[in-house]
Design a protein around this motif. Structure first.
Motif, PDB file in Angstrom:
ATOM      1  N   SER A 253      36.775  44.911 -21.976  1.00  0.00           N
ATOM      2  CA  SER A 253      37.442  43.898 -21.134  1.00  0.00           C
ATOM      3  C   SER A 253      38.468  44.555 -20.228  1.00  0.00           C
ATOM      4  O   SER A 253      39.158  45.492 -20.640  1.00  0.00           O
ATOM      5  CB  SER A 253      38.161  42.873 -22.015  1.00  0.00           C
ATOM      6  OG  SER A 253      37.236  42.002 -22.573  1.00  0.00           O
ATOM      7  N   GLY A 254      38.558  44.046 -19.029  1.00  0.00           N
ATOM      8  CA  GLY A 254      39.607  44.481 -18.108  1.00  0.00           C
ATOM      9  C   GLY A 254      39.330  45.798 -17.413  1.00  0.00           C
ATOM     10  O   GLY A 254      40.155  46.250 -16.626  1.00  0.00           O
ATOM     11  N   VAL A 255      38.190  46.416 -17.712  1.00  0.00           N
ATOM     12  CA  VAL A 255      37.865  47.681 -17.037  1.00  0.00           C
ATOM     13  C   VAL A 255      37.375  47.361 -15.624  1.00  0.00           C
ATOM     14  O   VAL A 255      36.420  46.598 -15.446  1.00  0.00           O
ATOM     15  CB  VAL A 255      36.781  48.467 -17.812  1.00  0.00           C
ATOM     16  CG1 VAL A 255      36.424  49.746 -17.061  1.00  0.00           C
ATOM     17  CG2 VAL A 255      37.255  48.775 -19.219  1.00  0.00           C
TER      18      VAL A 255
ATOM     19  N   LEU B 288      33.486  46.792 -14.041  1.00  0.00           N
ATOM     20  CA  LEU B 288      32.515  46.281 -15.015  1.00  0.00           C
ATOM     21  C   LEU B 288      32.593  44.763 -15.045  1.00  0.00           C
ATOM     22  O   LEU B 288      33.688  44.203 -15.098  1.00  0.00           O
ATOM     23  CB  LEU B 288      32.817  46.787 -16.431  1.00  0.00           C
ATOM     24  CG  LEU B 288      32.831  48.285 -16.701  1.00  0.00           C
ATOM     25  CD1 LEU B 288      32.951  48.528 -18.203  1.00  0.00           C
ATOM     26  CD2 LEU B 288      31.587  48.930 -16.138  1.00  0.00           C
ATOM     27  N   LYS B 289      31.427  44.112 -15.021  1.00  0.00           N
ATOM     28  CA  LYS B 289      31.417  42.664 -15.250  1.00  0.00           C
ATOM     29  C   LYS B 289      30.710  42.403 -16.576  1.00  0.00           C
ATOM     30  O   LYS B 289      29.577  42.814 -16.779  1.00  0.00           O
ATOM     31  CB  LYS B 289      30.700  41.936 -14.111  1.00  0.00           C
ATOM     32  CG  LYS B 289      30.733  40.424 -14.298  1.00  0.00           C
ATOM     33  CD  LYS B 289      29.912  39.699 -13.240  1.00  0.00           C
ATOM     34  CE  LYS B 289      29.827  38.208 -13.527  1.00  0.00           C
ATOM     35  NZ  LYS B 289      29.128  37.872 -14.781  1.00  0.00           N
ATOM     36  N   LEU B 290      31.418  41.742 -17.471  1.00  0.00           N
ATOM     37  CA  LEU B 290      30.861  41.448 -18.796  1.00  0.00           C
ATOM     38  C   LEU B 290      30.304  40.029 -18.810  1.00  0.00           C
ATOM     39  O   LEU B 290      30.554  39.243 -17.906  1.00  0.00           O
ATOM     40  CB  LEU B 290      31.948  41.622 -19.860  1.00  0.00           C
ATOM     41  CG  LEU B 290      32.688  42.970 -19.795  1.00  0.00           C
ATOM     42  CD1 LEU B 290      33.773  43.030 -20.866  1.00  0.00           C
ATOM     43  CD2 LEU B 290      31.718  44.131 -19.958  1.00  0.00           C
ATOM     44  N   ASN B 291      29.553  39.723 -19.847  1.00  0.00           N
ATOM     45  CA  ASN B 291      28.915  38.399 -19.932  1.00  0.00           C
ATOM     46  C   ASN B 291      29.797  37.464 -20.766  1.00  0.00           C
ATOM     47  O   ASN B 291      29.965  37.675 -21.964  1.00  0.00           O
ATOM     48  CB  ASN B 291      27.547  38.546 -20.599  1.00  0.00           C
ATOM     49  CG  ASN B 291      26.694  37.303 -20.462  1.00  0.00           C
ATOM     50  OD1 ASN B 291      26.576  36.759 -19.367  1.00  0.00           O
ATOM     51  ND2 ASN B 291      26.125  36.838 -21.558  1.00  0.00           N
ATOM     52  N   PHE B 292      30.332  36.421 -20.119  1.00  0.00           N
ATOM     53  CA  PHE B 292      31.191  35.485 -20.843  1.00  0.00           C
ATOM     54  C   PHE B 292      30.368  34.339 -21.426  1.00  0.00           C
ATOM     55  O   PHE B 292      29.363  33.952 -20.850  1.00  0.00           O
ATOM     56  CB  PHE B 292      32.293  34.963 -19.922  1.00  0.00           C
ATOM     57  CG  PHE B 292      33.296  36.032 -19.604  1.00  0.00           C
ATOM     58  CD1 PHE B 292      34.332  36.306 -20.485  1.00  0.00           C
ATOM     59  CD2 PHE B 292      33.168  36.803 -18.453  1.00  0.00           C
ATOM     60  CE1 PHE B 292      35.244  37.323 -20.218  1.00  0.00           C
ATOM     61  CE2 PHE B 292      34.065  37.820 -18.181  1.00  0.00           C
ATOM     62  CZ  PHE B 292      35.111  38.080 -19.067  1.00  0.00           C
ATOM     63  N   ILE B 293      30.809  33.849 -22.560  1.00  0.00           N
ATOM     64  CA  ILE B 293      30.123  32.718 -23.185  1.00  0.00           C
ATOM     65  C   ILE B 293      30.490  31.449 -22.409  1.00  0.00           C
ATOM     66  O   ILE B 293      31.673  31.165 -22.211  1.00  0.00           O
ATOM     67  CB  ILE B 293      30.522  32.586 -24.680  1.00  0.00           C
ATOM     68  CG1 ILE B 293      30.304  33.907 -25.418  1.00  0.00           C
ATOM     69  CG2 ILE B 293      29.770  31.434 -25.337  1.00  0.00           C
ATOM     70  CD1 ILE B 293      28.887  34.431 -25.414  1.00  0.00           C
ATOM     71  N   GLN B 294      29.476  30.715 -21.996  1.00  0.00           N
ATOM     72  CA  GLN B 294      29.718  29.541 -21.161  1.00  0.00           C
ATOM     73  C   GLN B 294      30.461  28.443 -21.925  1.00  0.00           C
ATOM     74  O   GLN B 294      30.378  28.367 -23.155  1.00  0.00           O
ATOM     75  CB  GLN B 294      28.367  28.980 -20.670  1.00  0.00           C
ATOM     76  CG  GLN B 294      27.637  29.907 -19.724  1.00  0.00           C
ATOM     77  CD  GLN B 294      26.151  29.594 -19.688  1.00  0.00           C
ATOM     78  OE1 GLN B 294      25.484  29.599 -20.719  1.00  0.00           O
ATOM     79  NE2 GLN B 294      25.639  29.314 -18.510  1.00  0.00           N
TER      80      GLN B 294
ATOM     81  N   LEU C  87      33.275  54.479 -20.945  1.00  0.00           N
ATOM     82  CA  LEU C  87      34.589  54.632 -20.302  1.00  0.00           C
ATOM     83  C   LEU C  87      34.799  56.056 -19.780  1.00  0.00           C
ATOM     84  O   LEU C  87      35.496  56.263 -18.790  1.00  0.00           O
ATOM     85  CB  LEU C  87      35.696  54.238 -21.286  1.00  0.00           C
ATOM     86  CG  LEU C  87      35.687  52.750 -21.665  1.00  0.00           C
ATOM     87  CD1 LEU C  87      36.731  52.438 -22.740  1.00  0.00           C
ATOM     88  CD2 LEU C  87      35.900  51.868 -20.440  1.00  0.00           C
ATOM     89  N   SER C  88      34.134  57.009 -20.445  1.00  0.00           N
ATOM     90  CA  SER C  88      34.249  58.396 -19.973  1.00  0.00           C
ATOM     91  C   SER C  88      33.555  58.591 -18.630  1.00  0.00           C
ATOM     92  O   SER C  88      33.765  59.584 -17.952  1.00  0.00           O
ATOM     93  CB  SER C  88      33.658  59.365 -21.009  1.00  0.00           C
ATOM     94  OG  SER C  88      32.241  59.321 -20.965  1.00  0.00           O
TER      95      SER C  88
END
Ligand SMILES: *Cc1c(COP(=O)(O)O)cnc(C)c1O
Length: 370
Positions: free
Chosen positions: A263-265, A268-274, A366-367
């Motif tokens: 999160s917060g990187v 990157l877009k992460l998949n959120f629970i609707q 992240l590396s």
């Protein structure tokens, strides 16, 4: 070190499965809608809160035969998404129907309903949306448009088994919802699939179509296939069903671990629970924005692969770009789907994945940040 695959099938306790095998050995009914087929079917009807469930050899045959059962005219247009597994598009084309690709939205990657209505013509007969990654399509808007234009809705719910939306089971949406019980899915019957629907007459058609179109001892009413679920698969489904709740609870923890790490990187877009979704935590897709993250999806994929971590580019390429459809479709007309498919990486995700492995995968990702 052992390779980590994108998924790993859930299996029941060996003894539990063997108990059923013993019974199968005694009765010698191996297939053709036997005892365990019936029990599994009845359990699913109850669990999914639908009037009818028809079982199949796999999810693909559930989709393909559901389309066939509607008997749409040859060449009729089916509005669908190119951001999916091969099966969805192939089910349409193998029925001599024409897929019309609608773009997806960049939030949850399901059909962009604001672009849907413009694609409807007088040849459109149905919409075949996909609850991709277990993200639920805009079912209300799809339903509204389907009513307005008298279209059928056949959901590819292969990723969505066990989910509830707005308090309703996911199987309740559309004219038909089709699930896959393939080994790689949240819930499996080794191979298997199901179609869920309210219309009893559709059930009669599907039952025949999965059994060569046979309608009686001396009559064949349709040009059917052979897509009957056998007793061994039904038994596996029954056993695994008992662990479904626990599996999803474990998946939720893995999901949260990934979210904590990533999160917060930026980039990157992460998949959120609707909202209003009781999720099954089926997949963990990450969208890499190379300009911001500094490294492309393909480079991250290679870094992980080098460490034996076999993430997948689900879904790349778009089905409309498959070689078998060369020259037939234009993926530039679905720009969001095209962009997402070039940037997405689906990370290893299954109930028994260790937290340490999640942390290691995330550290590697992240590396790659520049
Ligand atoms: C897995 C899958 C299917 C096909 O299911 P099988 O059981 O493998 O035939 C169809 N659509 C989607 C989106 C899938 O992921």
């Amino acid at each position: 070190m052992q390779n980590i695959f994108v998924t790993r099938p859930s299996i029941p306790e060996f003894d539990k499965y063997c108990e059923i095998l013993k019974d199968i050995w005694e009765t010698r009914q191996l297939t053709n809608m036997g005892k365990y087929h019936k029990i599994f079917q009845a359990k699913l009807i109850e669990l999914l809160n639908v009037s009818n469930v028809e079982l199949f050899t796999n999810g693909h045959m559930a989709l393909e035969l559901s389309l066939q059962a509607f008997n749409f005219p040859r060449g009729a247009e089916i509005i669908t998404t190119p951001f999916t597994f091969a099966s969805t598009t192939h089910a349409i084309v193998r029925n001599n129907l024409t897929p019309v690709f609608c773009d997806i939205n960049s939030e949850d990657y399901t059909l962009d309903v604001t672009k849907l209505e413009n694609l409807i013509t007088d040849r459109t007969c149905a919409i075949m949306p996909v609850h991709v990654y277990g993200n639920i399509c805009n079912v209300n808007e799809i339903n509204r448009l389907a009513k307005k234009y008298s279209l059928k809705v056949i959901y590819d719910a292969a990723h969505a088994f066990g989910e509830k939306f707005d308090g309703k089971n996911i199987a309740e949406f559309g004219d038909v919802s089709c699930f896959s019980f393939h080994a790689t899915k949240v819930f499996n019957s080794i191979e298997g699939g199901a179609a869920c629907f309210e219309d009893r007459n559709l059930g009669i058609k599907l039952y025949q179509l999965k059994n060569f179109g046979i309608s009686g001892p001396e009559s064949v009413d349709g040009v059917g296939a052979n897509a009957k679920m056998n007793e061994f698969c039904a038994a596996m489904g029954l056993c695994n069903l008992e662990n479904l709740g626990e599996d999803i609870a474990k998946r939720k923890l893995i999901y949260e671990r990934y979210m904590e790490n990533l999160s917060g990187v930026e980039g990157l877009k992460l998949n959120f629970i609707q909202k209003n979704l009781e999720s099954n935590y089926a997949y963990f897709p990450v969208i890499f924005n190379e300009k911001i993250f500094g490294t492309s999806r393909n480079e991250v994929f290679a870094v992980l692969e080098n460490e034996g971590i076999l993430a997948r580019k689900y879904f790349y390429p778009l089905t409309s770009d498959f070689k078998c459809f060369h020259g037939k479709f234009d993926s530039s007309k679905t720009p969001t789907a095209l962009r997402i498919s070039k940037r997405v990486l689906t990370l290893p995700f299954y109930a028994d994945l260790d937290f340490e492995d999640v942390d290691r995968i995330c550290k590697l990702i992240l590396s790659c940040k520049k």
